[in-house]
Design a protein around this motif. Structure first.
Motif, mmCIF file in Angstrom:
data_model
loop_
_atom_site.group_PDB
_atom_site.id
_atom_site.type_symbol
_atom_site.label_atom_id
_atom_site.label_comp_id
_atom_site.label_asym_id
_atom_site.label_seq_id
_atom_site.Cartn_x
_atom_site.Cartn_y
_atom_site.Cartn_z
ATOM 1 N N THR A 32 -89.566 -1.996 86.859
ATOM 2 C CA THR A 32 -88.368 -1.165 86.893
ATOM 3 C C THR A 32 -88.031 -0.771 88.325
ATOM 4 O OG1 THR A 32 -89.661 0.869 86.594
ATOM 5 C CG2 THR A 32 -88.794 -0.197 84.612
ATOM 6 N N MET A 33 -86.806 -0.301 88.492
ATOM 7 C CA MET A 33 -86.352 0.322 89.730
ATOM 8 C C MET A 33 -85.849 1.716 89.382
ATOM 9 S SD MET A 33 -86.926 -1.959 92.047
ATOM 10 C CE MET A 33 -86.055 -1.264 93.458
ATOM 11 N N LEU A 34 -86.385 2.722 90.074
ATOM 12 C CA LEU A 34 -86.000 4.108 89.831
ATOM 13 C C LEU A 34 -84.938 4.518 90.839
ATOM 14 C CD1 LEU A 34 -89.594 5.583 89.398
ATOM 15 C CD2 LEU A 34 -88.115 4.590 87.642
ATOM 16 N N LYS A 35 -83.781 4.925 90.361
ATOM 17 C CA LYS A 35 -82.697 5.371 91.232
ATOM 18 C C LYS A 35 -82.844 6.872 91.465
ATOM 19 C CE LYS A 35 -77.632 5.382 91.666
ATOM 20 N NZ LYS A 35 -76.361 5.041 90.993
ATOM 21 N N VAL A 36 -82.991 7.262 92.720
ATOM 22 C CA VAL A 36 -83.267 8.655 93.073
ATOM 23 C C VAL A 36 -82.106 9.221 93.883
ATOM 24 C CG1 VAL A 36 -84.868 10.207 94.266
ATOM 25 C CG2 VAL A 36 -85.735 8.180 93.090
ATOM 26 N N ARG A 37 -81.647 10.377 93.463
ATOM 27 C CA ARG A 37 -80.618 11.112 94.189
ATOM 28 C C ARG A 37 -81.077 12.551 94.391
ATOM 29 N NH1 ARG A 37 -75.089 9.860 94.164
ATOM 30 N NH2 ARG A 37 -74.871 11.944 95.062
ATOM 31 N N GLU A 38 -81.091 12.994 95.630
ATOM 32 C CA GLU A 38 -81.468 14.370 95.966
ATOM 33 C C GLU A 38 -82.781 14.779 95.290
ATOM 34 O OE1 GLU A 38 -77.732 14.028 95.225
ATOM 35 O OE2 GLU A 38 -78.102 13.371 97.279
ATOM 36 N N GLY A 39 -83.752 13.872 95.318
ATOM 37 C CA GLY A 39 -85.082 14.200 94.846
ATOM 38 C C GLY A 39 -85.295 14.092 93.359
ATOM 39 N N ARG A 40 -84.355 13.518 92.608
ATOM 40 C CA ARG A 40 -84.552 13.382 91.163
ATOM 41 C C ARG A 40 -84.113 11.992 90.712
ATOM 42 N NH1 ARG A 40 -79.438 14.722 88.716
ATOM 43 N NH2 ARG A 40 -77.989 15.555 90.260
ATOM 44 N N VAL A 41 -84.843 11.460 89.762
ATOM 45 C CA VAL A 41 -84.525 10.146 89.208
ATOM 46 C C VAL A 41 -83.369 10.297 88.225
ATOM 47 C CG1 VAL A 41 -85.391 8.199 87.868
ATOM 48 C CG2 VAL A 41 -86.902 9.370 89.462
ATOM 49 N N ILE A 42 -82.311 9.531 88.427
ATOM 50 C CA ILE A 42 -81.139 9.641 87.553
ATOM 51 C C ILE A 42 -80.874 8.359 86.765
ATOM 52 C CG2 ILE A 42 -80.045 11.374 89.025
ATOM 53 C CD1 ILE A 42 -78.167 9.112 90.011
ATOM 54 N N LYS A 43 -81.604 7.293 87.028
ATOM 55 C CA LYS A 43 -81.342 6.030 86.320
ATOM 56 C C LYS A 43 -82.561 5.123 86.455
ATOM 57 C CE LYS A 43 -78.319 3.083 84.362
ATOM 58 N NZ LYS A 43 -79.151 1.895 84.275
ATOM 59 N N ILE A 44 -82.837 4.363 85.415
ATOM 60 C CA ILE A 44 -83.903 3.368 85.425
ATOM 61 C C ILE A 44 -83.273 2.010 85.159
ATOM 62 C CG2 ILE A 44 -86.103 2.657 84.430
ATOM 63 C CD1 ILE A 44 -86.451 5.489 83.397
ATOM 64 N N GLU A 45 -83.590 1.043 86.021
ATOM 65 C CA GLU A 45 -83.059 -0.303 85.850
ATOM 66 C C GLU A 45 -84.202 -1.311 85.984
ATOM 67 O OE1 GLU A 45 -79.783 -0.891 88.511
ATOM 68 O OE2 GLU A 45 -78.519 0.593 87.505
ATOM 69 N N GLY A 46 -83.950 -2.527 85.575
ATOM 70 C CA GLY A 46 -84.959 -3.570 85.687
ATOM 71 C C GLY A 46 -85.120 -4.043 87.117
ATOM 72 N N ASN A 47 -86.348 -4.380 87.475
ATOM 73 C CA ASN A 47 -86.651 -4.890 88.810
ATOM 74 C C ASN A 47 -86.343 -6.380 88.855
ATOM 75 O OD1 ASN A 47 -87.749 -5.718 91.236
ATOM 76 N ND2 ASN A 47 -89.682 -4.633 90.984
ATOM 77 N N PRO A 48 -85.361 -6.793 89.664
ATOM 78 C CA PRO A 48 -84.989 -8.217 89.679
ATOM 79 C C PRO A 48 -86.086 -9.125 90.218
ATOM 80 C CG PRO A 48 -83.844 -7.020 91.422
ATOM 81 C CD PRO A 48 -84.518 -5.991 90.569
ATOM 82 N N ASN A 49 -87.060 -8.563 90.943
ATOM 83 C CA ASN A 49 -88.139 -9.373 91.513
ATOM 84 C C ASN A 49 -89.357 -9.466 90.600
ATOM 85 O OD1 ASN A 49 -86.751 -9.783 94.029
ATOM 86 N ND2 ASN A 49 -87.246 -7.671 94.563
ATOM 87 N N HIS A 50 -89.357 -8.714 89.518
ATOM 88 C CA HIS A 50 -90.540 -8.652 88.662
ATOM 89 C C HIS A 50 -90.595 -9.865 87.743
ATOM 90 C CE1 HIS A 50 -93.537 -6.970 85.878
ATOM 91 N NE2 HIS A 50 -93.837 -6.133 86.852
ATOM 92 N N PRO A 51 -91.778 -10.469 87.550
ATOM 93 C CA PRO A 51 -91.850 -11.698 86.743
ATOM 94 C C PRO A 51 -91.558 -11.484 85.262
ATOM 95 C CG PRO A 51 -94.056 -10.931 87.319
ATOM 96 C CD PRO A 51 -93.090 -10.094 88.098
ATOM 97 N N LEU A 52 -91.645 -10.249 84.778
ATOM 98 C CA LEU A 52 -91.374 -9.989 83.369
ATOM 99 C C LEU A 52 -89.928 -9.595 83.123
ATOM 100 C CD1 LEU A 52 -94.588 -8.031 82.271
ATOM 101 C CD2 LEU A 52 -94.191 -10.495 82.355
#
Length: 966
Positions: A63-83
């Motif tokens: 996953t990729m965690l999107k962080v704004r002003e110290g808080r995670v606001i969105k979770i997305e898939g990691n494009p580099n991850h083999p799964l």
């Protein structure tokens, strides 16, 4: 304000500027390594991304965690991850709701017997536990955990006593696959699948688009196989006992009697030996194989399974016809006493078809003891009942929900002097503990996941803890220090990564490689199919000689299966998942029991009628849903309902189907059984309306979902055919799109209807949920919905969202110009102009505009998950899909600072980004090199309701209907 002088004004302004400084300490372990992004480089209002691993199920996607002003606001898939390859399932998207759950445990507390819970400080809680845990045997019961956590806990338990025990209770995971490979090949290894290499997939109950193995990874592989290559696409045949998302997407689907799948597969193997030249077996061995398989005839398989000899012969010919085949067998059919036998049968059929080394292989790395066999949990309960356990620590598991005999388990737990729950949210099991200690969510802590084959995925925190929680490892060391473990968890993490670095033979300094791992999300080297030198002869012959035919029940069998939305019930406290309509029947906020029309007629049942289901001296109640997509002897129900304690969102009115399951286990692997035979149905005289968000699956002559044959695709491709725009009179002036002209293309041949795009839209745009009553009154707010329609006898899916029409019917009727057209081809909704006349909704032929009937309340801490880039709509306005215009705007701003235009792929809506199969594409039509520009003239392209001449900016590519060769 009249008394505010210049001095006080400047002081206030200074305080305001301080308030705008972001919280740069995004993670609790600041001494471990230097910040990936130094504080001086953090800019307020700018998002930063941190690579991590999803822990919502054992698949462990990146996953990729999107962080704004110290808080995670969105979770997305990691494009580099083999799964994950950039995609993510609905459960992965909804992990954010557990992080900011209203029902999260905010402080330690104790609750002894029936006394009210007592709030404790961490010091007092630890001191009390220290005094109590010194005596007797300690049992640590955990769900599936990262390899680094398992190592840490085992070391810590060893410091308490030699008798201390770690038990991994994860009944949804099955050891049957390891045992089947041991039986057939002498190798207790995991399977590695390569669906992208297959021409034919024959699937016996392996729901790889929902919950089986690694759904995001396998869906991505399947989508690659669905793309036309060498004038062909993969054919999927599904053989099961009840309906599923995977089966609905199949080209052919067959229903068999429960527990007969092994006989069907072995009869097909026998048929191939006699009727096919395609075989992985030399002539010398064929006679031995024939002798061992001679009892498995098509006649026998037909008598047991209910399939006709003609159907079985057809399946055999399909296996013979295609050079690259793959046979899958999953727990949707094989979760019974002889489930391992069924998987061995699949191994034999794969071996005879020559699949190993091509579409399937064996891999090392994930050991047989990754989880304990559920049958061994019985011995644990016996120990407890015999007063041999003094302390139990629960972590990341909820056995009281999935264990069938709750009275027996309750009786056992009452005999344990000390019960401690380490939890993020109070669940059914944690509610029975004496002490409950809040621990970090996986987004708040560190970890390492061993993916096998020397691949490692990083679990990285994205923010400081939301509440006063602690890492599990820190809590354990606080209770009792272990001399072999460092005094702080940070040092342990550093030591583990150092050992991994040494194991993989990294080049350069550890610090340099560590930063690369932080950016990438782990270490992986998988590039090709693993070696597959296997020999099935000796193990398979012994298996066949000792095989016993299953005992088939003629009465009703309950299939209590994992849920695509709630998994084994762990996701049942997330409102996004409850309001995501069921992929096949579109019901929300309930879990019905699904029955065949024959069963409904026999018992006189109507949809919504509440029945009592009884089996194994236990009973539950559930509403009825009638469907002909299920075997007549099977009733089916997904896990997720019936929680006693799991927060305000969990549905409690419907019973838990796990309560009806037997206390029997797979006779070889000890896996949990998810089939309950001889179920009785009784009418209760009560009813409850099922709220279904799609009323009909018959599209009539509307041609919403269109299909084209593979033969026609090949013919048109050879001719160089292109899509022709329909000629229609132009009664409005054309819009000019000088720089950007945004467009979306959706390939229906790749869309599986998984719903990841819909949940991603909820997360990205702060779309509110309205609950069951709101949905019942037609006031759901989802900006994107997955529709299902019948086409040529099979059901197909289509994502429906705002079409961003060039000639938009909504724009012409708005009296206050709240919906207008932009110079980039978007249909813009100006919320602060809208007065809620709803004329636009009445005039929209696609019915994709939503009216906000209710004021949206974001109860703390859910307000922390809100995206600051979007406008939070008040009650009484229309809202709809915007193509995530804020994401487009940010991409344009970054490109402008670099003096260029947005490149293809830099600006994509959340739905496109989340799609595991890559069915959705987005880009700028004015860019000749963009992907959508190359797809817009595809001869498969069409617009929904093209005759209306609304000129949508969403183009659909017709689904490709598979055809057999010849």
């Amino acid at each position: 304000m009249n008394n505010l002088d210049r001095r006080n004004f400047l002081k206030s302004l200074g305080m305001l500027s301080l308030a705008m400084v972001p919280d740069i300490s995004r993670r609790p372990i600041r001494k471990l390594f230097p910040l990936l992004i130094p504080a001086e480089e953090i800019i307020p209002g700018t998002p930063y991304w941190y690579a991590s691993t999803c822990c919502e199920c054992p698949a462990r996607c990146g996953t990729m965690l999107k962080v704004r002003e110290g808080r995670v606001i969105k979770i997305e898939g990691n494009p580099n991850h083999p799964l994950s390859r950039g995609g993510l399932c609905p459960r992965g998207q909804a992990a954010l709701q557990e992080l900011y759950n209203v029902d999260r445990i905010r402080f330690p507390f104790k609750k002894i017997d029936n006394a009210p819970k007592t709030k404790l400080t961490w010091d007092s809680a630890i001191n009390e536990i220290k005094e109590l845990i010194e005596v007797g045997k300690t049992l640590f019961i955990s769900g599936y955990i990262t390899s680094i956590q398992k190592s840490y806990i085992q070391t810590w338990l060893g410091g308490i006593s030699e008798a201390a025990q770690l038990f991994i209770y994860e009944p949804a995971l099955r050891n049957s696959y390891y045992e089947a490979n041991r039986i057939a090949f002498g190798r207790p290894d995991a399977n590695e699948y390569h669906l992208e290499n297959a021409d034919l997939i024959m699937d016996f109950g392996a729901e790889f688009m929902e919950t089986w193995e690694s759904p995001v990874e396998l869906s991505h592989q399947y989508s690659n196989a669905r793309r036309v290559r060498n004038e062909n696409i993969v054919k999927l045949i599904y053989v099961g006992i009840s309906e599923s998302l995977t089966g609905t997407n199949a080209d052919e689907e067959y229903k068999i009697h429960p527990k007969t799948e092994a006989v069907v597969m072995l009869s097909l193997a026998n048929w191939l030996l006699d009727n096919s030249q395609k075989s992985n077996i030399n002539d010398r061995e064929k006679s031995t194989w024939r002798r061992n398989l001679q009892a498995f005839t098509l006649q026998k398989a037909s008598e047991m399974s209910g399939l006709s000899i003609e159907q079985l012969t057809h399946l055999g010919k399909q296996l013979d016809q295609y050079p690259n085949t793959l046979i899958l067998c999953g727990d949707a059919v094989a979760a019974h006493e002889q489930g391992t036998d069924s998987i061995v049968a699949a191994n034999i059929l794969n071996y005879i078809c020559g699949s190993y080394g091509n579409t399937i292989a064996l891999k090392s790395g994930q050991p047989l003891d990754a989880v304990d066999a559920p049958v061994d949990f019985e011995a644990v309960i016996e120990e407890i009942l015999n007063d041999q356990i003094s302390n139990i620590i629960f972590y990341n598991t909820n056995p009281f929900y999935t264990y069938p005999d709750k009275e027996r388990l309750r009786k056992a737990l009452k005999k344990v002097p000390l019960k401690i729950a380490l939890a993020t949210t109070l669940n059914d099991t944690a509610a029975m503990a004496d002490y409950v200690l809040p621990v970090h969510h996986t987004i708040e802590t560190w970890g390492v996941e061993d993916l096998g084959n020397e691949d490692y995925s990083l679990v990285q925190p994205g923010m400081q803890p939301v509440f006063d929680s602690k890492p599990v490892e820190v809590v354990l060391q606080s209770i009792r220090k272990h001399t072999r473990l460092p005094n702080d968890f940070e040092q342990y993490i550093e030591n583990e990564w150092q050992s991994i670095f040494n194991e993989i033979g990294g080049n350069g300094s550890f610090e340099k490689n560590w930063k690369e791992m932080l950016l990438k999300g782990g270490v992986w080297n998988r590039t090709t199919l693993q070696s597959a030198q296997v020999d099935a002869s000796q193990g398979a012959f012994s298996f066949l000689q000792n095989y016993e035919l299953p005992k088939v029940s003629e009465r009703l069998t309950l299939n209590a299966h994992l849920s695509h939305r709630y998994y084994d019930g762990v996701g049942a406290n997330k409102s996004w998942l409850w309001e995501l309509p069921h992929q096949l029947y579109h019901y929300v906020w309930d879990v019905p029991v699904r029955v065949h029309p024959n069963v409904a007629r026999e018992y006189g049942l109507a949809e919504g009628e509440i029945v009592s289901l009884s089996c194994n001296n236990r009973s539950i109640e559930a509403p009825v849903l009638i469907t002909d997509q299920i075997h007549p002897k099977v009733i089916a129900m997904e896990l997720g309902s019936g929680h006693a304690n799991y927060g305000q969102h969990a549905v409690k009115e419907t019973g838990n189907p796990a309560d009806l399951l037997p206390l029997n286990f797979d006779r070889i692997s000890g896996d949990k059984i998810f089939l309950a035979e001889n179920v009785e149905i009784k009418k209760t005289g009560k009813r409850r309306d099922l709220v279904r968000l799609q009323g009909s699956y018959d599209q009539g002559e509307r041609k919403i979902v269109q299909q084209i044959s593979l033969k026609e695709v090949v013919r048109l491709h050879k001719q160089g055919a292109v899509r022709e725009e329909p000629h229609a009179p132009k009664i409005y002036p054309e819009h000019e799109h000088e720089v950007y002209d945004w467009m979306m293309v959706i390939d229906l041949s790749l869309c599986t209807g998984c719903g990841a795009c819909a949940v991603a839209c909820y997360a990205e745009n702060a779309v509110p949920v309205v609950g069951k009553q709101g949905c019942k009154h037609g006031r759901e707010m989802a900006w994107l919905r997955l529709e299902k329609f019948e086409v040529d006898g099979r059901y197909r899916f289509i994502p429906m969202l705002c079409q961003q029409c060039e000639i938009a019917p909504c724009e012409t009727v708005c009296p206050v110009y709240a919906t207008v057209h932009s110079n980039e081809g978007l249909n813009i909704q100006v919320y602060n102009r809208c007065v809620g006349t709803r004329y636009c909704s009445n005039n929209c032929p696609y019915k994709v505009r939503r009216f906000n009937y209710y004021p949206t309340r974001w109860e703390e801490p859910t307000n922390l998950q809100l995206n600051p880039d979007i406008y939070h709509r008040p009650k009484g306005v229309m809202e709809k899909c915007t193509f995530c215009v804020h994401r487009l705007r940010r991409a344009k701003e970054e490109a402008k600072m670099q003096g260029r235009l947005v490149k293809d792929g830099e600006a994509i809506p959340a739905c496109v980004q989340s799609c595991p199969t890559g069915a959705m594409s987005f880009g700028n039509l004015n860019n000749p090199d963009s992907r959508v520009t190359k797809m817009v003239n595809n001869f498969r392209g069409y617009h929904v309701f093209e005759v209306l001449n609304t000129q949508p900016s969403v183009l659909y590519l017709k689904n490709i209907k598979h055809e057999d060769k010849g």
